[in-house]
Motif scaffolding. Structure first.
Motif, PDB file in Angstrom:
ATOM      1  N   TYR A   1       0.820  -1.205   0.000  1.00 57.01           N
ATOM      2  CA  TYR A   1       0.000   0.000   0.000  1.00 57.01           C
ATOM      3  C   TYR A   1       0.865   1.271   0.000  1.00 57.01           C
ATOM      4  O   TYR A   1       0.415   2.340   0.400  1.00 57.01           O
ATOM      5  CB  TYR A   1      -0.977   0.022   1.187  1.00 57.01           C
TER       6      TYR A   1
ATOM      7  N   GLY B   1     -10.588   2.535  -2.260  1.00 58.04           N
ATOM      8  CA  GLY B   1      -9.513   1.562  -2.317  1.00 58.04           C
ATOM      9  C   GLY B   1     -10.009   0.187  -2.726  1.00 58.04           C
ATOM     10  O   GLY B   1     -11.099  -0.242  -2.307  1.00 58.04           O
TER      11      GLY B   1
ATOM     12  N   THR C   1      -8.692  -4.102  -4.067  1.00 61.24           N
ATOM     13  CA  THR C   1      -7.669  -5.147  -4.161  1.00 61.24           C
ATOM     14  C   THR C   1      -8.077  -6.140  -5.245  1.00 61.24           C
ATOM     15  O   THR C   1      -9.191  -6.067  -5.790  1.00 61.24           O
ATOM     16  CB  THR C   1      -7.527  -5.915  -2.824  1.00 61.24           C
TER      17      THR C   1
ATOM     18  N   GLN D   1      -6.086   0.557   3.745  1.00 57.17           N
ATOM     19  CA  GLN D   1      -4.721   1.059   3.878  1.00 57.17           C
ATOM     20  C   GLN D   1      -4.270   1.777   2.615  1.00 57.17           C
ATOM     21  O   GLN D   1      -3.590   2.814   2.693  1.00 57.17           O
ATOM     22  CB  GLN D   1      -3.775  -0.105   4.200  1.00 57.17           C
ATOM     23  N   ARG D   2      -4.644   1.267   1.470  1.00 55.95           N
ATOM     24  CA  ARG D   2      -4.287   1.923   0.205  1.00 55.95           C
ATOM     25  C   ARG D   2      -4.999   3.264   0.067  1.00 55.95           C
ATOM     26  O   ARG D   2      -4.390   4.270  -0.332  1.00 55.95           O
ATOM     27  CB  ARG D   2      -4.628   1.003  -0.960  1.00 55.95           C
TER      28      ARG D   2
END
Length: 252
Positions: free
Chosen positions: A139, A168, A170, A185-186
């Protein structure tokens, strides 16, 4: 001759008788004096003992007094220290209360601004979009991603009414819970960069982590997974709407 011896005997007897009388007189005279002297000596000894006892008592009282004074001074010093500590804590509490008041005022202003945004949400239109890619299970922002965010931030600095949506994502690798955490987190990394590097007000940024949802490519290969590891940054602005409304009002 007989008469001489007789006379001498009489005189000697008289002297002997007189000497015994004198010793008896002396004894009778000095005995009371000696007794008085002995009494005075005994009284003197008693007085000396009493004086020594008194001195010992005075010394004990003085030692107790000194001990009491030292204890009182120590308690006073401790009390002063406690008072100073209490004053310091009170000052810190006042500072924290003042900071809390300032923070509350700031939050109230931000909340009022956000309410205004929500109330006029229909006026906001999508202005620009930036997709920030991330490496697998990372991240951290890359240099290219930072440059893209720099351009986006420069474009919105002149805007008056805008907000930024940070979403964000994934790929599908890993558990759902882990991917949701990684996506947040990103998104948080992007928000921290915009706030810390470009002074974008944090209340203008709306952040969310959606994990593996909304994939841009549903294929099950490396290229598709790389596309899905991203943060989408969308800028919504109402400035164009405001300008258009002002123009319509002026024409009327």
């Amino acid at each position: 001759m007989k008469a001489f011896f007789a006379t001498t005997f009489i005189v000697t007897g008289a002297l002997l008788a007189g000497g015994c009388a004198t010793k008896k007189y002396v004894r009778n005279t000095t005995a009371p004096i000696q007794a008085k002297v002995d009494q005075v000596g005994e009284q003197t000894t008693q007085n000396s003992q009493q004086i020594q006892d008194t001195r010992n008592q005075v010394k004990q009282v003085d030692e107790k007094a000194q001990s009491g004074i030292s204890a009182a001074q120590e308690r006073a010093a401790t009390a002063d220290q406690h008072a100073a500590t209490a004053d310091q804590h009170a000052s810190e509490a006042m500072n924290k209360a003042s900071q809390a008041d300032q923070k509350a005022d700031e939050n109230n202003k931000n909340l009022a601004s956000l309410r205004t945004v929500v109330a006029n949400l229909d006026d906001y239109k999508l202005q620009s979009t930036v997709s920030v890619p991330f490496q697998f299970n990372r991240y951290m922002l890359s240099k290219d991603a930072q440059q893209d965010l720099d351009k986006l931030a420069d474009n919105v600095k002149s805007d008056k009414r805008y907000f930024i949506a940070v979403e964000g994502y994934t790929d599908a690798t890993g558990t759902k819970q882990y991917n949701e955490t990684l996506s947040r987190q990103r998104a948080n990394a992007v928000m921290e960069y915009l706030v810390g590097k470009h002074d974008i007000p944090v209340y203008r940024i709306h952040m969310i982590g959606l994990g593996e949802q909304r994939p841009v490519d549903e294929a099950h290969n490396r290229a598709a997974r790389a596309k899905n590891r991203r943060v989408e940054v969308k800028v919504f602005s109402a400035d164009d709407v405001t300008v258009s409304q002002n123009r319509d009002t002026a024409q009327r």
